[in-house]
Design an enzyme around this catalytic site. Structure first.
Site, mmCIF file in Angstrom:
data_model
loop_
_atom_site.group_PDB
_atom_site.id
_atom_site.type_symbol
_atom_site.label_atom_id
_atom_site.label_comp_id
_atom_site.label_asym_id
_atom_site.label_seq_id
_atom_site.Cartn_x
_atom_site.Cartn_y
_atom_site.Cartn_z
ATOM 1 N N ASN A 18 0.848 -1.203 0.000
ATOM 2 C CA ASN A 18 0.000 0.000 0.000
ATOM 3 C C ASN A 18 0.876 1.243 0.000
ATOM 4 O O ASN A 18 2.104 1.153 -0.061
ATOM 5 C CB ASN A 18 -0.949 -0.016 1.199
ATOM 6 C CG ASN A 18 -0.194 -0.103 2.502
ATOM 7 O OD1 ASN A 18 0.598 0.772 2.826
ATOM 8 N ND2 ASN A 18 -0.402 -1.188 3.232
ATOM 9 N N ASP A 75 -3.627 -6.902 5.082
ATOM 10 C CA ASP A 75 -4.492 -7.837 5.799
ATOM 11 C C ASP A 75 -4.569 -9.235 5.191
ATOM 12 O O ASP A 75 -4.864 -10.193 5.877
ATOM 13 C CB ASP A 75 -5.918 -7.263 5.848
ATOM 14 C CG ASP A 75 -6.138 -6.458 7.111
ATOM 15 O OD1 ASP A 75 -5.689 -6.907 8.172
ATOM 16 O OD2 ASP A 75 -6.748 -5.377 7.030
ATOM 17 N N PHE A 129 -4.205 3.228 14.659
ATOM 18 C CA PHE A 129 -4.600 4.255 13.694
ATOM 19 C C PHE A 129 -5.687 3.632 12.830
ATOM 20 O O PHE A 129 -5.666 2.427 12.584
ATOM 21 C CB PHE A 129 -3.419 4.659 12.802
ATOM 22 C CG PHE A 129 -2.542 5.710 13.412
ATOM 23 C CD1 PHE A 129 -1.699 5.402 14.457
ATOM 24 C CD2 PHE A 129 -2.554 7.012 12.922
ATOM 25 C CE1 PHE A 129 -0.888 6.372 15.025
ATOM 26 C CE2 PHE A 129 -1.752 7.992 13.472
ATOM 27 C CZ PHE A 129 -0.911 7.677 14.535
ATOM 28 N N LYS A 177 -10.928 -4.178 18.451
ATOM 29 C CA LYS A 177 -9.537 -4.598 18.681
ATOM 30 C C LYS A 177 -9.108 -4.380 20.123
ATOM 31 O O LYS A 177 -7.935 -4.548 20.454
ATOM 32 C CB LYS A 177 -8.607 -3.832 17.724
ATOM 33 C CG LYS A 177 -8.881 -4.130 16.243
ATOM 34 C CD LYS A 177 -7.871 -3.446 15.327
ATOM 35 C CE LYS A 177 -8.234 -3.621 13.862
ATOM 36 N NZ LYS A 177 -7.095 -4.077 13.054
HETATM 37 O O1 PMT Z 1 2.913 6.061 6.631
HETATM 38 P P1 PMT Z 1 2.390 7.416 6.214
HETATM 39 O O2 PMT Z 1 2.559 7.675 4.739
HETATM 40 O O3 PMT Z 1 2.955 8.516 7.082
HETATM 41 O O4 PMT Z 1 0.801 7.441 6.434
HETATM 42 C C1 PMT Z 1 0.268 7.360 7.709
HETATM 43 C C2 PMT Z 1 -0.907 6.367 7.760
HETATM 44 C C3 PMT Z 1 -2.055 6.896 6.920
HETATM 45 C C4 PMT Z 1 -0.476 4.985 7.251
HETATM 46 C C5 PMT Z 1 -1.299 6.263 9.277
HETATM 47 O O5 PMT Z 1 -1.702 7.517 9.733
HETATM 48 C C6 PMT Z 1 -2.406 5.241 9.482
HETATM 49 O O6 PMT Z 1 -3.580 5.526 9.366
HETATM 50 N N1 PMT Z 1 -1.993 3.989 9.839
HETATM 51 C C7 PMT Z 1 -2.918 2.834 9.960
HETATM 52 C C8 PMT Z 1 -3.263 2.308 8.613
HETATM 53 C C9 PMT Z 1 -4.141 1.090 8.679
HETATM 54 O O7 PMT Z 1 -3.736 0.022 8.325
HETATM 55 O O8 PMT Z 1 -5.317 1.282 9.205
HETATM 56 P P2 PMT Z 1 -6.399 0.080 9.418
HETATM 57 O O9 PMT Z 1 -7.629 0.831 9.663
HETATM 58 O O10 PMT Z 1 -6.372 -0.873 8.300
HETATM 59 O O11 PMT Z 1 -5.901 -0.666 10.729
HETATM 60 C C10 PMT Z 1 -6.320 -0.295 12.041
HETATM 61 C C11 PMT Z 1 -5.214 -0.582 13.024
HETATM 62 O O12 PMT Z 1 -4.943 -1.996 13.083
HETATM 63 C C12 PMT Z 1 -3.895 0.083 12.702
HETATM 64 O O13 PMT Z 1 -3.327 0.510 13.919
HETATM 65 C C13 PMT Z 1 -3.072 -1.042 12.056
HETATM 66 O O14 PMT Z 1 -1.672 -0.844 12.268
HETATM 67 C C14 PMT Z 1 -3.588 -2.265 12.809
HETATM 68 N N2 PMT Z 1 -3.547 -3.513 12.055
HETATM 69 C C15 PMT Z 1 -4.275 -3.659 10.914
HETATM 70 C C16 PMT Z 1 -4.285 -4.864 10.265
HETATM 71 C C17 PMT Z 1 -3.515 -5.950 10.787
HETATM 72 N N3 PMT Z 1 -3.498 -7.140 10.173
HETATM 73 N N4 PMT Z 1 -2.810 -5.779 11.897
HETATM 74 C C18 PMT Z 1 -2.802 -4.599 12.546
HETATM 75 O O15 PMT Z 1 -2.134 -4.440 13.571
#
Ligand code: PMT
Length: 399
Positions: A210, A279, A325, A343
């Site tokens: 991504n 994911d 995040f 979570k």
């Molecule tokens: O890296 P940059 O270019 O500076 O951009 C920043 C960002 C947009 C990436 C950052 O601000 C951000 O939003 N990070 C989380 C991105 C994300 O994967 O969001 P999500 O909504 O899919 O996941 C929610 C949370 O679960 C996140 O804390 C993620 O790290 C975590 N996660 C998700 C999937 C997974 N399999 N394991 C996880 O731990």
């Protein structure tokens, strides 16, 4: 430990006989780990040469507001945004009066107006000039606006007078700034942060990933080191520069990030998931490059990856605070809140990644920090400044 590690200082030097002490001040700041960029007024150049300050700071000295070369390298707005601290030492009576008026027709004045960084002023002038009502009124105005005035000290002056108006000794300036910045919010704590994307190989040359650049996670790591934390950064493949004092563990796949995170989080006080974790991964990885030859269609079967942050938040050795995040493109807050609950997180930062000016790969971000104690709106700002605000908030809610 260097108490100003990674802090970005603009050191403004104005026209005063005490300007020579800016040389020692620069060395003291760098010794404490700070990055120093020097801005000199025309008056300052009569007392100390830009070459001296360039040699000591290790960077070109900035002097002109409308210098095309300087603007091409680091323009005044960029310089102002880069700064964490704006320090003017020595600050002459005239420069103080100009700050009160908000003048922006020289580089220093423009930087002060354009930076959100806290302003420190170390006055230096003849004792009569310091005592004058006009100067005292100006100092009061700047203090009331939030500037921190350091000194002056008293003693014999270059002009032969004796009294208040001498530049505070550089070591005392550094000491006062260090105290005011309140380092050590996370002293003795261990913070583990994930940053960047993960990559899931399809074959030796292709992968699923991504747009995450890692900038948000790296800014958080920097803020943690600045706050005195032992900081572990588990980083996917990114181009971000290493941050002094941060222990980086480089990973590529989600499974690698999962394994490194679980290990590090077992001894952590805070875990922050800023990474954009892939994911799903291909069920099988081709051992050779997949060829197009004769293939009209191709199915790629994906299987789920582990949820790193949910595993950590529900583990027996859960850190005191777990923050995620949420990268969303619609119903940002609602989806973020659902992730917080699902979570078992303490906080989640909801950012709208459909806005190209923030989020993925931008130097800026904005959003809302959703927590069990309510929401904190975080308007658009640099990722550095946001990271400081997030870390400040988390540090207030640690056991
Ligand atoms: O890296 P940059 O270019 O500076 O951009 C920043 C960002 C947009 C990436 C950052 O601000 C951000 O939003 N990070 C989380 C991105 C994300 O994967 O969001 P999500 O909504 O899919 O996941 C929610 C949370 O679960 C996140 O804390 C993620 O790290 C975590 N996660 C998700 C999937 C997974 N399999 N394991 C996880 O731990």
């Amino acid at each position: 430990m260097a108490r100003l590690l990674n802090r970005n200082f603009i050191l403004g030097i104005t026209g005063s006989i005490a300007a020579y002490k800016a040389a020692e001040l620069t060395r003291d700041l760098i010794r404490e780990g700070a990055n120093v960029r020097v801005v000199m007024t025309e008056g300052a150049c009569g007392f100390i040469t830009p070459l001296t300050m360039q040699a000591l700071s290790g960077h070109d000295v900035h002097m002109d507001l409308l210098d095309t070369d300087a603007e091409a390298a680091m323009g005044h707005i960029e310089l102002a945004r880069w700064a964490d601290v704006m320090l003017i030492a020595p600050a002459s009576a005239d420069s103080i009066a100009r700050l009160v008026q908000g003048r922006a027709n020289d580089l220093l004045g423009a930087c002060v107006l354009a930076t959100p960084a806290p302003l420190f002023i170390a006055p230096a002038m003849n004792q009569e000039m310091w005592a004058k009502e006009a100067t005292q009124d100006n100092i009061k105005v700047l203090s009331d606006r939030g500037a921190t005035v350091l000194g002056p000290s008293s003693g014999s002056q270059a002009c032969g007078d004796v009294g208040a108006g001498r530049l505070l000794e550089p070591a005392l300036i550094v000491e006062a700034i260090t105290e005011t910045l309140g380092t050590g919010l996370l002293a003795g704590r261990h913070v583990v942060i994930t940053a960047g994307p993960t990559r899931e190989p399809i074959c030796p040359v292709r992968y699923i990933s991504n747009r995450s650049s890692g900038k948000m996670g790296y800014a958080l790591a920097e803020a943690c080191v600045n706050a005195g934390a032992k900081t572990t950064l588990i980083s996917g493949p990114v181009n971000c520069s290493a941050v002094d004092g941060v222990h980086v563990i480089a990973v590529e796949t989600t499974q690698e990030m999962h394994d490194a995170s679980l290990l590090a989080a077992a001894s952590a006080d805070i875990f922050i998931g800023a990474a954009a974790v892939v994911d799903f991964k291909p069920e099988s990885v081709a051992s050779q490059k997949i060829k197009r030859n004769g293939v009209a269609e191709m199915d790629l079967r994906l299987v789920p990856n582990p949820d790193i942050i949910a595993t950590i938040a529900n583990s027996a050795s859960r850190p005191s605070l777990v923050m995620g995040f949420a990268a969303e493109t619609e119903d940002v807050r609602e989806y973020a809140r659902q992730k917080l609950e699902k979570k078992s997180l303490d906080y989640i930062f909801a950012n709208d990644v459909s806005d190209a000016s923030i989020g993925f790969d931008s130097d800026r971000n904005a959003g809302v920090l959703i927590g069990q104690n309510g929401n904190i709106e975080m308007p658009i700002s640099t990722k550095r400044i946001l990271a400081e605000a997030i870390i400040g908030e988390l540090s207030r809610h640690l056991d």
